[in-house]
Design a protein around this motif. Structure first.
Motif, short mmCIF file in Angstrom:
data_model
loop_
_atom_site.label_atom_id
_atom_site.label_comp_id
_atom_site.label_asym_id
_atom_site.label_seq_id
_atom_site.Cartn_x
_atom_site.Cartn_y
_atom_site.Cartn_z
N LEU A 47 49.80 53.17 -1.77
CA LEU A 47 51.51 52.34 -0.98
C LEU A 47 51.09 53.62 -0.17
N CYS A 48 51.60 52.83 1.25
CA CYS A 48 51.74 53.79 2.29
C CYS A 48 52.82 53.49 3.39
N CYS A 49 54.04 54.26 3.42
CA CYS A 49 54.78 53.56 4.21
C CYS A 49 55.56 54.25 5.35
N GLY A 50 56.30 54.35 6.57
CA GLY A 50 56.70 54.94 7.65
C GLY A 50 57.03 53.92 8.67
N ASN A 51 58.31 54.55 9.41
CA ASN A 51 59.07 53.39 10.39
C ASN A 51 58.69 54.10 11.71
N GLY A 52 58.45 52.82 12.78
CA GLY A 52 58.02 53.09 14.22
C GLY A 52 56.96 53.33 14.47
N GLY A 53 56.62 54.54 14.39
CA GLY A 53 54.96 55.00 15.05
C GLY A 53 54.57 55.53 13.52
N VAL A 79 47.54 50.21 -0.26
CA VAL A 79 48.65 48.85 1.11
C VAL A 79 49.65 49.46 1.32
N ALA A 80 49.36 49.04 2.93
CA ALA A 80 50.97 49.52 4.13
C ALA A 80 52.01 48.60 3.76
N LEU A 81 52.84 49.23 3.53
CA LEU A 81 54.36 48.27 3.13
C LEU A 81 54.42 47.93 4.10
N THR A 82 54.31 47.93 5.86
CA THR A 82 55.04 48.00 6.57
C THR A 82 54.33 46.72 7.29
N THR A 83 53.49 46.16 6.49
CA THR A 83 52.63 45.17 7.47
C THR A 83 52.68 43.40 7.73
N ASP A 84 53.33 43.32 6.26
CA ASP A 84 54.41 41.76 5.95
C ASP A 84 55.48 41.95 5.90
N THR A 85 55.81 40.52 7.81
CA THR A 85 57.11 40.48 8.70
C THR A 85 57.52 39.55 7.31
N SER A 90 62.58 39.67 5.13
CA SER A 90 63.79 38.99 4.00
C SER A 90 64.74 39.72 3.18
N ILE A 91 63.85 40.88 3.53
CA ILE A 91 64.91 41.86 2.52
C ILE A 91 65.57 42.77 3.28
N ALA A 102 61.63 50.16 -0.75
CA ALA A 102 62.33 50.38 -2.08
C ALA A 102 61.71 49.36 -3.05
N LYS A 103 62.12 48.20 -2.40
CA LYS A 103 61.79 46.58 -2.96
C LYS A 103 60.39 46.31 -3.47
N GLN A 104 59.03 46.76 -2.15
CA GLN A 104 58.35 46.37 -2.73
C GLN A 104 57.07 47.70 -3.40
N VAL A 105 57.84 49.08 -3.53
CA VAL A 105 57.77 50.05 -3.99
C VAL A 105 57.80 49.46 -5.71
N ARG A 106 59.25 49.05 -5.68
CA ARG A 106 59.70 48.94 -7.73
C ARG A 106 58.52 47.06 -8.02
N ALA A 107 58.32 46.40 -7.20
CA ALA A 107 57.45 45.68 -7.30
C ALA A 107 55.95 45.51 -7.29
N LEU A 108 55.31 46.99 -7.08
CA LEU A 108 53.83 46.70 -6.68
C LEU A 108 53.24 48.18 -7.42
N GLY A 109 54.12 48.84 -6.56
CA GLY A 109 53.81 50.56 -7.58
C GLY A 109 53.76 50.23 -9.01
N HIS A 110 53.17 51.31 -9.63
CA HIS A 110 52.77 51.64 -11.28
C HIS A 110 52.75 53.00 -11.69
N ALA A 111 53.05 52.94 -12.62
CA ALA A 111 52.87 54.91 -12.99
C ALA A 111 51.68 55.37 -12.51
N GLY A 112 51.89 56.34 -12.05
CA GLY A 112 50.08 56.95 -11.65
C GLY A 112 49.33 56.25 -9.85
#
Length: 195
Positions: A47-53, A79-85, A90-91, A102-112
């Motif tokens: 999973l990947c994230c960041g703001n702006g650039g 999966v980029a967590l930055t693309t689903d507007t 909504s979050i 964070a909400k996306q990480v908690r929903a999509l992320g798993h150990a490992g």
């Protein structure tokens, strides 16, 4: 200073930042690539994230993984967590912008799994919250960070990898983050698929 001199100044600063990054960060880049490859070989995802650039950098990395980098190969789960507007807005609307990743990480992320964070300063509340969520999910973090590491650096555990570009300019940090991203893509492909 005329336009050509300004262009030369940008190129010179880029070269200097790249050379410093090579000297300081080569080992960290190698370790991060090995962690990414191990995650993928273990049926994990990135999973990947960041703001702006940095959001653009996260999307760039996930697209190179999911589609291809410089060779034909199967797609790799990223999966980029930055693309689903709709999800992001909504979050941000229902909770707070600090929670958009964070909400996306908690929903999509798993150990490992691995969370790849792009930040030029290490102080954005949304990426800090994402880091905490990843730790709660027993995920590893690879942080492409900048400047002095901000608040993000001390949040990282010994099992995480920080690749910190200490250049003072946001533009230089982003340029070197892109170079590091391409190094990671190349090394992951090499480790998973050979020459």
């Amino acid at each position: 200073m005329n336009p050509h001199e300004r262009i030369e100044r940008h190129f010179s600063a880029h070269i200097e930042a790249a050379q410093e990054a090579l000297t300081m960060l080569g080992d960290s880049i190698e370790i991060a690539a090995a962690k990414l490859a191990h995650c993928l070989l273990s049926d994990g995802k990135i999973l990947c994230c960041g703001n702006g650039g940095s959001a653009a950098q996260a999307q760039h990395f996930s697209s190179e993984m999911l589609n291809r980098f410089e060779r034909e190969r199967p797609g790799l789960p990223a999966v980029a967590l930055t693309t689903d507007t709709s999800t992001l807005t909504s979050i941000a609307n229902d909770y707070h912008f600090d929670e958009v990743f964070a909400k996306q990480v908690r929903a999509l992320g798993h150990a490992g799994d691995i969370l790849v964070i792009y930040s030029t300063s290490g102080i954005s509340p949304s990426v800090l919250s994402a880091a905490v969520a990843a730790q709660d999910r027993d995920m590893s973090i690879i942080a492409l960070n900048g400047r002095d590491g901000g608040t993000l650096a001390p949040l990282l555990r010994d099992t995480d990898v920080e690749i910190r570009v200490t250049a003072p300019s946001t533009a230089r940090i982003q340029e070197i983050h892109l170079l590091i991203t391409h190094c990671l893509c190349d090394l992951v492909d090499h480790q998973l698929f050979g020459e």
